[in-house]
Design a protein around this motif. Structure first.
Motif, PDB file in Angstrom:
ATOM      1  N   ARG A   1      53.930 -42.956 -36.429  1.00 10.06           N
ATOM      2  CA  ARG A   1      54.293 -42.285 -35.184  1.00 10.06           C
ATOM      3  C   ARG A   1      53.092 -41.483 -34.681  1.00 10.06           C
ATOM      4  O   ARG A   1      52.108 -41.307 -35.391  1.00 10.06           O
ATOM      5  N   LYS A   2      53.180 -40.965 -33.463  1.00  7.48           N
ATOM      6  CA  LYS A   2      52.080 -40.186 -32.894  1.00  7.48           C
ATOM      7  C   LYS A   2      51.760 -38.980 -33.756  1.00  7.48           C
ATOM      8  O   LYS A   2      50.590 -38.686 -34.026  1.00  7.48           O
ATOM      9  N   GLN A   3      52.797 -38.289 -34.200  1.00  2.77           N
ATOM     10  CA  GLN A   3      52.584 -37.090 -35.000  1.00  2.77           C
ATOM     11  C   GLN A   3      51.899 -37.424 -36.322  1.00  2.77           C
ATOM     12  O   GLN A   3      51.104 -36.639 -36.849  1.00  2.77           O
TER      13      GLN A   3
ATOM     14  N   THR B   1      48.036 -38.173 -35.756  1.00  4.34           N
ATOM     15  CA  THR B   1      47.200 -36.991 -35.505  1.00  4.34           C
ATOM     16  C   THR B   1      46.651 -36.407 -36.809  1.00  4.34           C
ATOM     17  O   THR B   1      45.646 -35.680 -36.788  1.00  4.34           O
TER      18      THR B   1
ATOM     19  N   SER C   1      46.589 -34.183 -28.176  1.00  2.00           N
ATOM     20  CA  SER C   1      47.829 -34.888 -27.883  1.00  2.00           C
ATOM     21  C   SER C   1      47.660 -35.891 -26.746  1.00  2.00           C
ATOM     22  O   SER C   1      48.217 -36.994 -26.797  1.00  2.00           O
ATOM     23  N   ILE C   2      46.872 -35.532 -25.718  1.00  2.00           N
ATOM     24  CA  ILE C   2      46.695 -36.452 -24.594  1.00  2.00           C
ATOM     25  C   ILE C   2      45.930 -37.708 -25.031  1.00  2.00           C
ATOM     26  O   ILE C   2      46.239 -38.820 -24.579  1.00  2.00           O
TER      27      ILE C   2
ATOM     28  N   ASP D   1      48.427 -39.830 -27.000  1.00  2.00           N
ATOM     29  CA  ASP D   1      49.387 -40.425 -26.055  1.00  2.00           C
ATOM     30  C   ASP D   1      48.777 -41.634 -25.352  1.00  2.00           C
ATOM     31  O   ASP D   1      49.419 -42.690 -25.220  1.00  2.00           O
ATOM     32  N   ARG D   2      47.558 -41.494 -24.870  1.00  2.00           N
ATOM     33  CA  ARG D   2      46.887 -42.598 -24.181  1.00  2.00           C
ATOM     34  C   ARG D   2      46.618 -43.756 -25.140  1.00  2.00           C
ATOM     35  O   ARG D   2      46.710 -44.930 -24.748  1.00  2.00           O
TER      36      ARG D   2
ATOM     37  N   GLU E   1      49.713 -45.667 -25.434  1.00  2.00           N
ATOM     38  CA  GLU E   1      50.028 -46.365 -24.182  1.00  2.00           C
ATOM     39  C   GLU E   1      49.216 -47.654 -24.037  1.00  2.00           C
ATOM     40  O   GLU E   1      49.731 -48.667 -23.556  1.00  2.00           O
TER      41      GLU E   1
ATOM     42  N   GLY F   1      57.100 -47.516 -29.913  1.00  2.00           N
ATOM     43  CA  GLY F   1      56.423 -46.226 -29.989  1.00  2.00           C
ATOM     44  C   GLY F   1      55.758 -45.926 -31.310  1.00  2.00           C
ATOM     45  O   GLY F   1      55.351 -44.779 -31.547  1.00  2.00           O
TER      46      GLY F   1
ATOM     47  N   SER G   1      42.638 -30.203 -22.615  1.00  2.00           N
ATOM     48  CA  SER G   1      43.407 -30.412 -23.848  1.00  2.00           C
ATOM     49  C   SER G   1      42.591 -29.994 -25.067  1.00  2.00           C
ATOM     50  O   SER G   1      43.125 -29.413 -26.023  1.00  2.00           O
TER      51      SER G   1
END
Length: 449
Positions: free
Chosen positions: A288-290, A293, A301-302, A305-306, A309, A316, A365
């Motif tokens: 996952r994103k978290q 990181t 975070s940006i 996210d990108r 995407e 996700g 950011s």
């Protein structure tokens, strides 16, 4: 029902026995005659072919199993014939013996030969050696004042050419389409069958083979297929240092330091896979994103996210293949494929350029993350001006991918815009970095090559 076996035997009994070479020559002549007949028939069907040669040939139906089988058999026979033309170990030993015993005067202690000796050696060898004894090959070699070439470099040149031919034939056997490129499945089969023959992979457990193959294949596709066509040209593989890096694993002795730097070594692939598993906190096989990181405590975070995407994710979450592309991009930021990878993330509006708004967005950011760690005093405008000075864009206030590549510091620009840790290291480069302070701020050092 007629007995076809007896009929064929009676037919062949009246025919003289021919060697395989004679049969191949007869087939070639018959094929060329058929081509000539087809050309004549085309000229009769269309008068324009008498003046303008045909330049478009419609491909046959690829789903036709007979066509595919015939094509595969023809390619296999062709490659085996080519393989028979390649010099083997005994051929090279014979060549070395002849070269050593045909040195030229004056006898000054150096092992050199002139063009006459060069031709004499060629006349003593089988015709399959002739490609290495052309006048053009002799002229490419460095010559002394007597017009002699050194024997040792010349022999090494032949050995390298032989290895290149052997490798090309070996790889071409996995070209299922026969068009000079490998698809992902073809390359996976090639590497999978190489594993038992590499000394440095003897300790690799069989249940890890699939993950090893995926890890190895991703490096080839990341660097040799930047347009994501799903195929790699064999000629690009042969000239790439990536293949040379893979073949280093044939060595019997390899130092731990060398293995730690080789993407294809057991040590390195296990490190990458272990890092992926440690990031996967919920143990579902995806990130996952978290979770991503945690790869580096400075990723904003940006940026993450990108990343999710732009690059293939499943509901996700990121799979292992996509993670490998990310690792390759992070660890090779100076390379063009990596800059292409990151530019796609930075180019939010798909304009082919990064304007001041986009730079502000990513920098804010970065600064917000630093301020959350109680590091203040950074101004967006100052950093933005510095980025523009580094990029030197051809178009004012618009950084293109070409600008990022040609400026020579594209990796630094990407680091400043994506990772607060790397930005802080860059900002403090002159005052010195306190390692303990960095670990307190961002956590342990991220995974690195």
């Amino acid at each position: 029902m007629a007995n076809w076996v007896s009929l064929l035997e009676s037919y062949l009994a009246d025919k003289p026995r021919k060697s395989a070479v004679e049969n191949d020559r007869e087939v070639d002549i018959a094929f060329l005659n058929l081509l000539e007949e087809e050309k004549e028939e085309e000229k009769k069907r269309n008068e324009s072919f008498k003046k303008i040669p045909r330049f478009f040939f419609k491909k046959p139906q690829l789903e036709n199993p007979l066509y595919l089988k015939l094509r595969q058999e023809a390619r296999t026979r062709f490659l085996h014939n080519k393989s028979a033309e390649v010099l083997d170990k005994e051929d090279l030993e014979k060549l070395w013996y002849l070269l050593k015993n045909n040195t030229s005067f004056p006898d000054d202690g150096s092992e050199r030969m002139n063009y006459d000796q060069f031709c004499q050696v060629a006349n003593k060898l089988h015709p399959k050696y002739r490609q290495f004894f052309q006048p053009s090959v002799f002229l490419k070699c460095d010559r002394d004042e007597y017009g002699r070439i050194e024997i040792v470099p010349f022999f090494h040149y032949i050995v390298r050419k032989v290895n290149l031919h052997q490798t090309r034939i070996q790889i071409s056997l996995y070209d299922s389409a026969g068009y000079g490129y490998l698809k992902e499945k073809d390359l996976e089969n090639f590497i999978f069958e190489l594993i038992p023959s590499f000394a440095q992979l003897s300790s690799l457990q069989e249940n890890f083979y699939p993950f090893y193959v995926i890890t190895a294949v991703r490096k080839f596709f990341f660097f040799l297929d930047p347009k994501k066509t799903g195929r790699i040209w064999i000629k690009d593989m042969l000239t790439s240092p990536i293949l040379a890096e893979l073949y280093e694993l044939r060595q019997e002795n390899m130092s731990p330091e060398e293995a730690a730097q080789n993407w294809f070594s057991v040590q390195y692939t296990l490190r990458v896979y272990d890092h992926y598993l440690r990031l996967d906190l919920d143990r579902n096989g995806m990130l996952r994103k978290q979770e991503l990181t945690r790869y580096s405590g400075g990723l904003t975070s940006i940026f993450v996210d990108r990343l999710f995407e732009e690059y293939q994710t499943f509901e996700g979450e990121m799979d292992y293949k996509t993670f490998l592309d990310f690792v390759l991009a992070m660890e090779n930021k100076k390379t063009t494929p990596s800059l292409q990878y990151f530019f796609k993330i930075l180019d939010i509006y798909k304009k082919g350029a990064i304007d001041t708004f986009v730079v502000n967005l990513f920098l804010r950011s970065i600064i917000a993350k630093l301020e959350s760690l109680e590091k203040f005093g950074f101004k967006v405008d100052d950093i933005k001006d510095e980025i523009w000075d580094m990029a030197k864009p051809k178009c004012l206030y618009a950084i293109t991918l070409d600008d990022l590549i040609s400026c020579g510091v594209g990796d630094t620009i990407v680091s400043i815009l994506s990772d607060a840790r790397l930005f802080y290291e860059y900002d403090q480069r002159e005052s010195g970095i306190d390692v303990d302070e960095m670990e307190d701020m961002f956590g342990d050092k991220p995974f690195q090559l």
